[in-house]
Motif scaffolding. Structure first.
Motif, PDB file in Angstrom:
ATOM      1  N   ALA A   1      53.399  43.779  42.390  1.00 37.47           N
ATOM      2  CA  ALA A   1      53.953  43.762  41.031  1.00 37.47           C
ATOM      3  C   ALA A   1      52.885  43.401  40.005  1.00 37.47           C
ATOM      4  O   ALA A   1      52.924  43.872  38.861  1.00 37.47           O
ATOM      5  N   GLN A   2      51.928  42.559  40.411  1.00 38.29           N
ATOM      6  CA  GLN A   2      50.845  42.200  39.488  1.00 38.29           C
ATOM      7  C   GLN A   2      49.927  43.385  39.210  1.00 38.29           C
ATOM      8  O   GLN A   2      49.341  43.483  38.145  1.00 38.29           O
ATOM      9  N   GLY A   3      49.796  44.286  40.217  1.00 39.15           N
ATOM     10  CA  GLY A   3      48.939  45.458  40.021  1.00 39.15           C
ATOM     11  C   GLY A   3      48.019  45.766  41.183  1.00 39.15           C
ATOM     12  O   GLY A   3      47.203  46.690  41.101  1.00 39.15           O
ATOM     13  N   LEU A   4      48.136  45.018  42.294  1.00 42.35           N
ATOM     14  CA  LEU A   4      47.299  45.292  43.459  1.00 42.35           C
ATOM     15  C   LEU A   4      47.775  46.567  44.141  1.00 42.35           C
ATOM     16  O   LEU A   4      48.934  46.674  44.551  1.00 42.35           O
ATOM     17  N   LYS A   5      46.902  47.540  44.259  1.00 45.49           N
ATOM     18  CA  LYS A   5      47.259  48.821  44.864  1.00 45.49           C
ATOM     19  C   LYS A   5      46.783  48.927  46.308  1.00 45.49           C
ATOM     20  O   LYS A   5      47.065  49.923  46.989  1.00 45.49           O
TER      21      LYS A   5
ATOM     22  N   ASP B   1      45.669  45.413  31.853  1.00 46.62           N
ATOM     23  CA  ASP B   1      45.316  45.821  33.215  1.00 46.62           C
ATOM     24  C   ASP B   1      45.185  44.616  34.144  1.00 46.62           C
ATOM     25  O   ASP B   1      44.721  43.542  33.751  1.00 46.62           O
ATOM     26  N   PHE B   2      45.569  44.833  35.394  1.00 48.00           N
ATOM     27  CA  PHE B   2      45.399  43.843  36.453  1.00 48.00           C
ATOM     28  C   PHE B   2      43.942  43.826  36.912  1.00 48.00           C
ATOM     29  O   PHE B   2      43.315  44.880  37.072  1.00 48.00           O
ATOM     30  N   VAL B   3      43.401  42.619  37.114  1.00 44.12           N
ATOM     31  CA  VAL B   3      42.046  42.485  37.647  1.00 44.12           C
ATOM     32  C   VAL B   3      42.008  41.346  38.661  1.00 44.12           C
ATOM     33  O   VAL B   3      42.871  40.458  38.665  1.00 44.12           O
ATOM     34  N   MET B   4      41.003  41.404  39.520  1.00 46.02           N
ATOM     35  CA  MET B   4      40.716  40.319  40.451  1.00 46.02           C
ATOM     36  C   MET B   4      39.267  39.879  40.232  1.00 46.02           C
ATOM     37  O   MET B   4      38.392  40.731  40.063  1.00 46.02           O
ATOM     38  N   VAL B   5      39.031  38.590  40.230  1.00 47.42           N
ATOM     39  CA  VAL B   5      37.674  38.052  40.146  1.00 47.42           C
ATOM     40  C   VAL B   5      37.378  37.375  41.481  1.00 47.42           C
ATOM     41  O   VAL B   5      38.065  36.436  41.886  1.00 47.42           O
ATOM     42  N   LEU B   6      36.371  37.880  42.180  1.00 44.59           N
ATOM     43  CA  LEU B   6      36.006  37.386  43.498  1.00 44.59           C
ATOM     44  C   LEU B   6      34.673  36.658  43.401  1.00 44.59           C
ATOM     45  O   LEU B   6      33.788  37.095  42.665  1.00 44.59           O
ATOM     46  N   GLY B   7      34.539  35.565  44.124  1.00 44.30           N
ATOM     47  CA  GLY B   7      33.258  34.871  44.038  1.00 44.30           C
ATOM     48  C   GLY B   7      33.261  33.519  44.702  1.00 44.30           C
ATOM     49  O   GLY B   7      34.142  33.194  45.511  1.00 44.30           O
ATOM     50  N   TYR B   8      32.275  32.710  44.311  1.00 38.57           N
ATOM     51  CA  TYR B   8      32.024  31.411  44.934  1.00 38.57           C
ATOM     52  C   TYR B   8      32.047  30.302  43.875  1.00 38.57           C
ATOM     53  O   TYR B   8      31.003  29.715  43.557  1.00 38.57           O
ATOM     54  N   PRO B   9      33.232  30.040  43.302  1.00 39.92           N
ATOM     55  CA  PRO B   9      33.308  28.994  42.270  1.00 39.92           C
ATOM     56  C   PRO B   9      32.828  27.659  42.807  1.00 39.92           C
ATOM     57  O   PRO B   9      33.156  27.255  43.922  1.00 39.92           O
ATOM     58  N   GLY B  10      32.024  26.961  41.990  1.00 38.07           N
ATOM     59  CA  GLY B  10      31.333  25.765  42.461  1.00 38.07           C
ATOM     60  C   GLY B  10      32.206  24.553  42.681  1.00 38.07           C
ATOM     61  O   GLY B  10      32.553  24.213  43.813  1.00 38.07           O
ATOM     62  N   MET B  11      32.564  23.855  41.591  1.00 38.00           N
ATOM     63  CA  MET B  11      33.326  22.620  41.722  1.00 38.00           C
ATOM     64  C   MET B  11      34.361  22.536  40.615  1.00 38.00           C
ATOM     65  O   MET B  11      34.047  22.790  39.445  1.00 38.00           O
TER      66      MET B  11
ATOM     67  N   VAL C   1      37.237  43.300  39.632  1.00 39.09           N
ATOM     68  CA  VAL C   1      37.635  44.591  40.184  1.00 39.09           C
ATOM     69  C   VAL C   1      39.090  44.884  39.832  1.00 39.09           C
ATOM     70  O   VAL C   1      39.882  43.984  39.557  1.00 39.09           O
ATOM     71  N   ASN C   2      39.437  46.183  39.854  1.00 33.93           N
ATOM     72  CA  ASN C   2      40.812  46.579  39.552  1.00 33.93           C
ATOM     73  C   ASN C   2      41.654  46.595  40.826  1.00 33.93           C
ATOM     74  O   ASN C   2      41.184  46.224  41.912  1.00 33.93           O
ATOM     75  N   GLY C   3      42.891  47.028  40.696  1.00 34.35           N
ATOM     76  CA  GLY C   3      43.808  47.006  41.827  1.00 34.35           C
ATOM     77  C   GLY C   3      43.426  47.921  42.955  1.00 34.35           C
ATOM     78  O   GLY C   3      43.922  47.776  44.073  1.00 34.35           O
ATOM     79  N   LYS C   4      42.530  48.871  42.701  1.00 36.48           N
ATOM     80  CA  LYS C   4      42.066  49.792  43.742  1.00 36.48           C
ATOM     81  C   LYS C   4      40.777  49.303  44.407  1.00 36.48           C
ATOM     82  O   LYS C   4      40.253  49.960  45.305  1.00 36.48           O
ATOM     83  N   GLY C   5      40.252  48.178  43.934  1.00 36.05           N
ATOM     84  CA  GLY C   5      39.017  47.657  44.512  1.00 36.05           C
ATOM     85  C   GLY C   5      37.768  48.222  43.884  1.00 36.05           C
ATOM     86  O   GLY C   5      36.685  48.106  44.446  1.00 36.05           O
ATOM     87  N   GLU C   6      37.886  48.824  42.695  1.00 34.85           N
ATOM     88  CA  GLU C   6      36.726  49.356  41.982  1.00 34.85           C
ATOM     89  C   GLU C   6      36.214  48.304  41.001  1.00 34.85           C
ATOM     90  O   GLU C   6      37.008  47.611  40.346  1.00 34.85           O
ATOM     91  N   LEU C   7      34.907  48.237  40.864  1.00 35.60           N
ATOM     92  CA  LEU C   7      34.317  47.260  39.951  1.00 35.60           C
ATOM     93  C   LEU C   7      34.456  47.719  38.507  1.00 35.60           C
ATOM     94  O   LEU C   7      34.013  48.805  38.145  1.00 35.60           O
ATOM     95  N   VAL C   8      35.109  46.892  37.694  1.00 35.88           N
ATOM     96  CA  VAL C   8      35.298  47.208  36.278  1.00 35.88           C
ATOM     97  C   VAL C   8      34.483  46.292  35.379  1.00 35.88           C
ATOM     98  O   VAL C   8      34.376  46.529  34.171  1.00 35.88           O
ATOM     99  N   GLY C   9      33.914  45.239  35.952  1.00 36.84           N
ATOM    100  CA  GLY C   9      33.132  44.315  35.144  1.00 36.84           C
ATOM    101  C   GLY C   9      32.459  43.260  35.992  1.00 36.84           C
ATOM    102  O   GLY C   9      32.612  43.217  37.214  1.00 36.84           O
ATOM    103  N   VAL C  10      31.696  42.406  35.319  1.00 35.45           N
ATOM    104  CA  VAL C  10      31.007  41.289  35.976  1.00 35.45           C
ATOM    105  C   VAL C  10      31.283  40.036  35.158  1.00 35.45           C
ATOM    106  O   VAL C  10      30.970  39.971  33.965  1.00 35.45           O
ATOM    107  N   ASN C  11      31.896  39.049  35.795  1.00 34.03           N
ATOM    108  CA  ASN C  11      32.187  37.785  35.119  1.00 34.03           C
ATOM    109  C   ASN C  11      30.893  37.054  34.779  1.00 34.03           C
ATOM    110  O   ASN C  11      29.953  37.033  35.574  1.00 34.03           O
ATOM    111  N   PHE C  12      30.838  36.449  33.586  1.00 26.85           N
ATOM    112  CA  PHE C  12      29.645  35.658  33.277  1.00 26.85           C
ATOM    113  C   PHE C  12      29.916  34.393  32.490  1.00 26.85           C
ATOM    114  O   PHE C  12      28.999  33.588  32.303  1.00 26.85           O
ATOM    115  N   ASP C  13      31.142  34.143  32.048  1.00 24.21           N
ATOM    116  CA  ASP C  13      31.346  32.960  31.212  1.00 24.21           C
ATOM    117  C   ASP C  13      32.836  32.667  31.100  1.00 24.21           C
ATOM    118  O   ASP C  13      33.689  33.430  31.576  1.00 24.21           O
TER     119      ASP C  13
END
Length: 725
Positions: free
Chosen positions: A37-41, A259-269, A656-668
């Protein structure tokens, strides 16, 4: 808490769609219907396959303090410009200033190796909670408890790392409710492929940092290499590009609001599990001291850097880091006050306490644990000023920091490997030596002396019961400017610590051999090292107490919540879900979720930090947008906002979007959201991402990076890959 109750909680929807930095395992326990429902395909098990212990999430790599992601099967990785800054600086000089001008390798042969740069590709996660807890002897005091847990973690890591090219860690969740062994493949050959000019990668500089609207192209592309047989190997001309099983194809369509997005990574603390009083001390003392100490250091580095072009390059990396931490501290303070986070935590705590009291004897341990944690916090507050300054000594003046590091290394190497501090174990020696070598590029003696002078002056102003004896011994107890200056000059004139060849020799010497050198800077470092070792033991005891107490309290918090609670960030792989959307920072102001090239041109002043490179500016002014124009914006998008839950360490994270395509790069994050480390506020929780179409516009219209675009399946002749791999 029973397993069935835990699962019932986890399959429910989170309180806020964007809240939570979820582990790969938790993703599979969240409701598939809610995710759809959020947008994960994609099926959730395509994100993570528990049988294999891998999945699309493994396309996200740890670059050492930052995140990155594979964007091709041939080892290309996208991350932030500021995350690749060390490699850029390493190859820069006044004659070839890649920091200012940027870099593009027209072929793999031109790619630039990064000394000591590594990436880690996740391979498996194993619950080792029972083994850790069983290692603590009955009746152990808190220091013994810490040492038992620490040793068991080291043993598990050592066993895990028996395989070649493996990097493991035991990650702690919720203060000790869970311990997980994280297993990753470490790739040792990393090379710079593309970095935009600094005026793109840092457009807006510190003025725009932690702010919105942004027009920053904070991206760089690196590549991982292996030996010809696919095994991890140090740099060699014979190495070949890493073959990535999982990668994120670049979306040529980008995103739009909603649009639905997912941010994947290694958040510090993050610090959402702290008690209210622990948060209050950070607000009252920790962050104000950071602003005070680092603010002075920044001023000194900038002043000295302006006097010497080579010196300016040398301090660039340190200055960039200090600026970021300084502004973050300011944002934490502003956000904690604005969001009344301490007060909200206190109220939430009171709710849990009232609930636990009604539960009777079942939750007595939890309530006692909370009281004991408060007592521990009060005890540590008594020596805060000395502990803080002594702890900061390693990130200011590099001369004393190097001398101290060499001294600690020598002290620790005298012990059996499993009894050393984790950062000085044999597994860390290659990193230590890389750091000792890389430091040469960052040395600027005039600035270093100024930083040491400031540190000594602060130490000499401490109260009688909080003295740093190394400073008192080498500089005296009372500050006299000319005396401190003369003594610092003598330290630097008589030392060989700052000579690379000698420094590398020192890394293999015993304490007796270091003593025999009669090196004045080294002697100061040895004295500091002994005090830091004593402080470490004090902190170890406190950590042992926390590992004994906090799990009982956290169990009560989670039981009372009755809903999923993602654990605090701890530099392990996470995924956050969100939507592209703007926000209202204050009454009467509304921020739209996207910015454009036109907006970038409107900010251009011709002076730093808004001095767009001529080629970029000319291409934008001519409206050479190519296929990267957004049909609704009628412009090339530059940056966008989402409400995904991020923090430090998410720099470089793939969005990334719901299809797993990269739509951007988080920086701040936006200024109003800096304090989300202490609590998520859906009204202002916004992370800042560079739009992939801005990257592609730069590569296509500005750089004409034909070979790279073809490799990314963007240029004609190679079809765009639409499915996530």
């Amino acid at each position: 808490m029973k397993k069935t109750l835990l699962l019932l909680c986890l399959v429910a929807a989170p309180a806020f769609a964007g809240e939570g930095k979820w582990t790969p395992q938790q993703v599979l326990e969240l409701s598939p219907a809610w995710l759809k429902a959020q947008g994960l395909k994609l099926p959730p098990n395509k994100l993570w396959d528990p049988k294999r212990g891998t999945g699309l999430l493994a396309g996200t790599v740890n670059t050492g303090g930052c995140s990155g992601s594979f964007i091709s099967a041939s080892g290309l990785i996208i991350t932030n410009h500021h995350c690749a800054f060390g490699i850029i600086q390493e190859h820069s000089s006044p004659q070839r200033d890649l920091i200012t001008g940027g870099f593009l390798a027209k072929s793999p042969a031109e790619e630039l190796p990064g000394k000591g740069s590594r990436v880690q590709v996740p391979r498996a996660f194993t619950d080792v909670t029972a083994q850790i807890n069983a290692a603590v002897p009955q009746g152990a005091d808190d220091l013994a408890r810490y040492k038992a847990v620490d040793r068991k973690q080291k043993e598990l890591v050592a066993e895990c790392e028996k395989r070649p090219a493996t990097r493991c860690q035991v990650a702690t969740f919720d203060g000790g409710v869970n311990y997980t062994l994280v297993d990753a493949v470490e790739l040792q050959d990393v090379r710079l492929v593309y970095a935009p000019p600094r005026a793109v990668g840092e457009y807006g500089g510190e003025e725009d940092n932690w702010s919105w609207p942004r027009h920053t192209g904070d991206f760089s592309i690196i590549r991982a290499y292996t030996a010809p047989d696919g095994s991890s190997a140090a740099y060699s001309e014979k190495n070949v590009p890493y073959k990535a099983e999982f990668f994120f194809p670049l979306s040529t369509e980008g995103v739009k609001p909603g649009d639905f997005v997912m941010v994947l990574g290694y958040p510090g603390m993050t610090y959402r599990t702290l008690l209210a009083d622990e948060m209050a001390e950070r607000q009252a003392r920790h962050y104000p001291r950071i602003r005070d100490v680092l603010g002075e250091a920044i001023s000194l580095l900038e002043a000295e850097g302006e006097k010497d072009p080579a010196g300016k390059i040398a301090v660039a990396s340190q200055l960039k880091s200090l600026h970021n931490v300084y502004k973050n501290a300011d944002g934490q303070l502003t956000g904690m006050r604005r969001g009344q986070l301490v007060e909200k935590q206190r109220a939430a705590e009171a709710t849990v306490v009232a609930w636990a009291q009604k539960g009777g004897a079942k939750w007595t341990d939890a309530l006692q644990a909370r009281d004991a944690l408060l007592t521990e916090q009060q005890a540590s507050a008594k020596t805060f000023e000395r502990d803080f300054l002594l702890g900061m000594s390693g990130r200011l003046a590099q001369g004393p920091a190097l001398a101290t590091r060499l001294s600690r290394l020598s002290m620790e190497r005298a012990k059996p490997d499993l009894e050393r501090r984790p950062e000085y174990m044999d597994r860390e020696l290659p990193r230590i030596k890389d750091g000792l070598e890389r430091a040469q590029k960052n040395l600027f003696i005039a600035a270093d002396k100024a930083l040491l002078h400031a540190f000594v002056k602060r130490a000499q102003a401490l109260k009688p019961d909080e003295r740093i004896s190394a400073v008192d011994t080498h500089f005296g107890k009372a500050y006299v400017q000319k005396d401190v200056t003369a003594k610092i000059d003598a330290l630097y004139a008589g030392t060989k610590v700052l000579t690379l060849a000698e420094r590398l020799k020192m890394a293999d010497e015993t304490p007796a051999q270091l003593d025999a050198r009669k090196d004045p800077l080294l002697a100061f470092g040895q004295a500091l090292a002994k005090e830091q070792a004593a402080l470490d033991e004090t902190r170890d005891r406190r950590q042992g107490a926390a590992s004994r107490l906090r799990p009982a309290w956290r169990a009560a918090v989670m039981a009372q919540a009755g809903k999923p609670i993602a654990p605090d960030a701890n530099s392990t792989l996470r995924v956050s879900f969100g939507k592209v959307q703007g926000y209202t920072p204050r009454d009467g102001a509304v921020y739209m979720p996207q910015t454009t090239l036109t907006g970038m041109l409107q900010k251009h002043t011709g002076e730093e930090p808004f001095n767009a490179p001529p080629k970029v500016r000319a291409t934008a002014e001519a409206k050479k947008f190519g296929p990267w124009v957004d049909p609704k914006l009628k412009d090339v998008p530059v940056d966008f906002l989402s409400d995904a839950d991020t923090t430090g360490g998410n720099s470089g994270s793939p969005t990334v979007n719901g299809k797993g395509e990269l739509v951007g790069v988080n920086f701040d994050r936006v200024w109003e959201n800096v304090a989300n480390d202490f609590g998520y506020n859906p009204d202002v929780a916004r992370n800042v991402n560079v739009d992939v179409r801005y990257l592609l516009w730069n590569l296509d219209q500005v750089e004409n990076a034909d070979a790279l675009l073809r490799e990314l399946n963007i240029r004609k002749g190679s079809p765009v890959v639409k499915e996530a791999r």
